[in-house]
Design a protein around this motif. Structure first.
Motif, mmCIF file in Angstrom:
data_model
loop_
_atom_site.group_PDB
_atom_site.id
_atom_site.type_symbol
_atom_site.label_atom_id
_atom_site.label_comp_id
_atom_site.label_asym_id
_atom_site.label_seq_id
_atom_site.Cartn_x
_atom_site.Cartn_y
_atom_site.Cartn_z
ATOM 1 N N LEU A 41 0.824 -1.211 0.000
ATOM 2 C CA LEU A 41 0.000 0.000 0.000
ATOM 3 C C LEU A 41 0.857 1.259 0.000
ATOM 4 C CD1 LEU A 41 -2.771 -0.989 2.583
ATOM 5 C CD2 LEU A 41 -2.959 -0.919 0.087
ATOM 6 N N ASN A 42 2.133 1.113 0.333
ATOM 7 C CA ASN A 42 3.082 2.215 0.268
ATOM 8 C C ASN A 42 3.213 2.671 -1.185
ATOM 9 O OD1 ASN A 42 5.292 3.922 0.267
ATOM 10 N ND2 ASN A 42 6.754 2.369 0.926
ATOM 11 N N PRO A 43 2.848 3.906 -1.516
ATOM 12 C CA PRO A 43 2.870 4.333 -2.915
ATOM 13 C C PRO A 43 4.255 4.327 -3.539
ATOM 14 C CG PRO A 43 2.473 6.206 -1.468
ATOM 15 C CD PRO A 43 2.358 4.969 -0.626
ATOM 16 N N PHE A 44 5.284 4.634 -2.748
ATOM 17 C CA PHE A 44 6.618 4.728 -3.347
ATOM 18 C C PHE A 44 7.211 3.362 -3.670
ATOM 19 C CE2 PHE A 44 10.832 6.428 -4.090
ATOM 20 C CZ PHE A 44 10.524 7.654 -4.641
ATOM 21 N N TYR A 45 6.672 2.330 -3.072
ATOM 22 C CA TYR A 45 7.113 0.965 -3.372
ATOM 23 C C TYR A 45 7.048 0.688 -4.868
ATOM 24 C CZ TYR A 45 6.411 -4.082 -4.001
ATOM 25 O OH TYR A 45 6.474 -5.372 -4.445
ATOM 26 N N HIS A 46 5.987 1.143 -5.502
ATOM 27 C CA HIS A 46 5.770 0.851 -6.918
ATOM 28 C C HIS A 46 6.723 1.636 -7.808
ATOM 29 C CE1 HIS A 46 2.158 -1.281 -5.672
ATOM 30 N NE2 HIS A 46 1.882 -0.241 -4.904
ATOM 31 N N PHE A 47 7.090 2.848 -7.403
ATOM 32 C CA PHE A 47 8.080 3.609 -8.167
ATOM 33 C C PHE A 47 9.442 2.915 -8.129
ATOM 34 C CE2 PHE A 47 5.018 7.045 -7.429
ATOM 35 C CZ PHE A 47 4.990 7.648 -8.682
ATOM 36 N N ILE A 48 9.832 2.438 -6.956
ATOM 37 C CA ILE A 48 11.126 1.774 -6.831
ATOM 38 C C ILE A 48 11.164 0.497 -7.656
ATOM 39 C CG2 ILE A 48 12.655 0.573 -5.200
ATOM 40 C CD1 ILE A 48 11.776 2.590 -3.089
ATOM 41 N N GLU A 49 10.093 -0.273 -7.588
ATOM 42 C CA GLU A 49 10.032 -1.498 -8.380
ATOM 43 C C GLU A 49 10.133 -1.191 -9.864
ATOM 44 O OE1 GLU A 49 9.694 -4.954 -7.289
ATOM 45 O OE2 GLU A 49 10.637 -3.800 -5.684
ATOM 46 N N ALA A 50 9.460 -0.141 -10.318
ATOM 47 C CA ALA A 50 9.475 0.223 -11.740
ATOM 48 C C ALA A 50 10.873 0.651 -12.184
ATOM 49 C CB ALA A 50 8.465 1.335 -12.007
ATOM 50 N N PHE A 51 11.549 1.471 -11.391
ATOM 51 C CA PHE A 51 12.904 1.906 -11.751
ATOM 52 C C PHE A 51 13.871 0.730 -11.774
ATOM 53 C CE2 PHE A 51 11.566 6.311 -10.680
ATOM 54 C CZ PHE A 51 12.085 6.948 -11.797
ATOM 55 N N ARG A 52 13.747 -0.180 -10.825
ATOM 56 C CA ARG A 52 14.650 -1.341 -10.806
ATOM 57 C C ARG A 52 14.371 -2.267 -11.991
ATOM 58 N NH1 ARG A 52 14.866 -1.911 -4.610
ATOM 59 N NH2 ARG A 52 16.801 -0.773 -4.159
ATOM 60 N N ASN A 53 13.117 -2.413 -12.352
ATOM 61 C CA ASN A 53 12.788 -3.227 -13.517
ATOM 62 C C ASN A 53 13.464 -2.686 -14.770
ATOM 63 O OD1 ASN A 53 9.355 -3.942 -12.505
ATOM 64 N ND2 ASN A 53 11.253 -5.014 -12.038
ATOM 65 N N LEU A 54 13.411 -1.370 -14.953
ATOM 66 C CA LEU A 54 13.961 -0.753 -16.164
ATOM 67 C C LEU A 54 15.485 -0.732 -16.173
ATOM 68 C CD1 LEU A 54 11.495 2.270 -16.486
ATOM 69 C CD2 LEU A 54 11.610 0.278 -17.993
ATOM 70 N N LEU A 55 16.078 -0.318 -15.071
ATOM 71 C CA LEU A 55 17.521 -0.088 -15.053
ATOM 72 C C LEU A 55 18.324 -1.322 -14.657
ATOM 73 C CD1 LEU A 55 17.514 3.434 -13.344
ATOM 74 C CD2 LEU A 55 17.935 2.935 -15.756
ATOM 75 N N TYR A 56 17.869 -2.049 -13.648
ATOM 76 C CA TYR A 56 18.647 -3.171 -13.120
ATOM 77 C C TYR A 56 18.255 -4.500 -13.770
ATOM 78 C CZ TYR A 56 21.277 -5.797 -9.600
ATOM 79 O OH TYR A 56 22.186 -6.614 -8.959
ATOM 80 N N ASP A 57 16.949 -4.740 -13.887
ATOM 81 C CA ASP A 57 16.488 -5.984 -14.511
ATOM 82 C C ASP A 57 16.533 -5.910 -16.031
ATOM 83 O OD1 ASP A 57 15.931 -7.030 -11.988
ATOM 84 O OD2 ASP A 57 13.879 -6.275 -12.010
ATOM 85 N N ASN A 58 16.459 -4.694 -16.564
ATOM 86 C CA ASN A 58 16.394 -4.482 -18.022
ATOM 87 C C ASN A 58 15.163 -5.137 -18.634
ATOM 88 O OD1 ASN A 58 20.020 -4.790 -18.397
ATOM 89 N ND2 ASN A 58 18.774 -3.040 -17.836
ATOM 90 N N ARG A 59 14.012 -4.769 -18.092
ATOM 91 C CA ARG A 59 12.728 -5.199 -18.644
ATOM 92 C C ARG A 59 11.674 -4.176 -18.276
ATOM 93 N NH1 ARG A 59 9.532 -7.522 -14.540
ATOM 94 N NH2 ARG A 59 10.712 -8.142 -12.666
ATOM 95 N N LEU A 60 10.565 -4.225 -18.991
ATOM 96 C CA LEU A 60 9.470 -3.313 -18.684
ATOM 97 C C LEU A 60 8.752 -3.765 -17.417
ATOM 98 C CD1 LEU A 60 7.974 -2.787 -22.261
ATOM 99 C CD2 LEU A 60 9.355 -1.158 -20.949
ATOM 100 N N PRO A 61 8.280 -2.839 -16.597
ATOM 101 C CA PRO A 61 7.507 -3.220 -15.406
ATOM 102 C C PRO A 61 6.201 -3.901 -15.802
ATOM 103 C CG PRO A 61 8.215 -0.914 -15.301
ATOM 104 C CD PRO A 61 8.477 -1.383 -16.699
ATOM 105 N N ASP A 62 5.612 -4.612 -14.854
ATOM 106 C CA ASP A 62 4.309 -5.237 -15.091
ATOM 107 C C ASP A 62 3.265 -4.171 -15.407
ATOM 108 O OD1 ASP A 62 5.505 -7.633 -14.498
ATOM 109 O OD2 ASP A 62 4.866 -7.618 -12.392
ATOM 110 N N ALA A 63 2.234 -4.597 -16.122
ATOM 111 C CA ALA A 63 1.164 -3.667 -16.486
ATOM 112 C C ALA A 63 0.500 -3.074 -15.238
ATOM 113 C CB ALA A 63 0.129 -4.378 -17.351
ATOM 114 N N SER A 64 0.361 -3.887 -14.191
ATOM 115 C CA SER A 64 -0.266 -3.398 -12.957
ATOM 116 C C SER A 64 0.592 -2.316 -12.300
ATOM 117 C CB SER A 64 -0.489 -4.553 -11.981
ATOM 118 O OG SER A 64 0.741 -5.187 -11.655
#
Length: 276
Positions: free
Chosen positions: A222-245
């Protein structure tokens, strides 16, 4: 849309205020804008030493990048958080710190908040560019996701600016706000998966089970910033697009908080000179 119209009509003022903020941060220093890299680098060294070597936090390797470098993983979450906290903290003092100017002459008060966000965006862009180069040199491919990363940065800027507008108005009416927010941000930092992976929370959640259908992990998300961090890590560290959700949540949060902040600021903007 009075704020948008005011900003459009005072583009030159907004530019001058932004440049004042950018140049004023490191005025008369030998390194100039390079100092913007000093603080995140120092934090990276400290957190990497404490959490990677002493506590031995082990995030999963990037998927599908395969990267397994704690310092880079850390910076993918730390830099967005630092930008967000800087924008909100700077926004809270933007109105109070310019009290004399606001009382003497009329200009769109929102320009102070927007210029604060743009000045921090300038510094953050340099930091993110350096991070992307470091990831690329060490085997990642962040350059494939430059456009999604820029869009995500723009959304976080909207989110941070909206939050700054709300906090700036609150700080004008209740000066203790800045101190309360300072404490809140210290707590909030560790409520985000910045120095530890969300997988650790998931393990704790599994061991505790659910309470009336609510798990620790579901509450944590429910922490809103959790989703921003996950999205940035997906793009930069994982090298993939974040989930649609994740994309949908980030988009709704950014636009929603910005619109709420704009409405609050637009309502109280005409009486700022009187309240101050």
């Amino acid at each position: 849309m009075s704020i948008i119209n005011d900003l459009r009509a005072s583009r030159e003022l907004l530019y001058n205020l932004t440049m004042r903020e950018v140049k004023g941060k490191y005025k008369r220093t030998a390194l100039g804008q390079l100092w913007s890299l000093a603080n995140p680098l120092a934090l990276m060294l400290v957190y990497s030493f404490v959490f990677a070597f002493i506590i031995r936090v082990q995030p999963d390797p990037g998927d599908p990048s395969g990267m397994n470098i704690f310092a880079l993983w850390l910076m993918c979450g730390l830099l967005p958080w630092a930008f967000f906290s800087n924008v909100v903290n700077g926004g809270m003092s933007a109105l109070v710190g310019n009290e004399n100017l606001i009382k003497k002459v009329y200009f769109p008060r929102s320009a102070l908040l927007v210029s604060n966000s743009l000045s921090w965006l300038y510094s953050w862009s340099i930091e993110m560019a350096v991070l992307a180069v470091a990831i690329a040199l060490l085997g990642g491919m962040p350059y494939l996701y430059i456009i999604p990363t820029i869009l995500l940065m723009a959304l976080l800027t909207l989110f941070a600016t909206g939050a700054a507008m709300i906090m700036a108005i609150a700080n004008v009416h209740f000066r203790d706000t800045q101190y309360l927010v300072g404490i809140l941000f210290q707590i909030w930092f560790y409520a985000n998966p910045i120095v530890y992976p969300a997988a650790m929370v998931a393990k704790v959640s599994d061991s505790l089970g659910s309470f009336h259908g609510i798990t620790v992990l579901s509450a944590y998300r429910l922490n809103p910033f959790y989703h921003f961090i996950e999205a940035f890590r997906n793009l930069l560290y994982d090298n993939r697009l974040p989930d649609a959700s994740t994309c949908a949540i980030v988009l709704v949060l950014s636009l929603g908080v910005f619109l709420i902040g704009w409405r609050v600021f637009d309502r109280y903007q005409p009486r700022l000179a009187e309240v101050l």
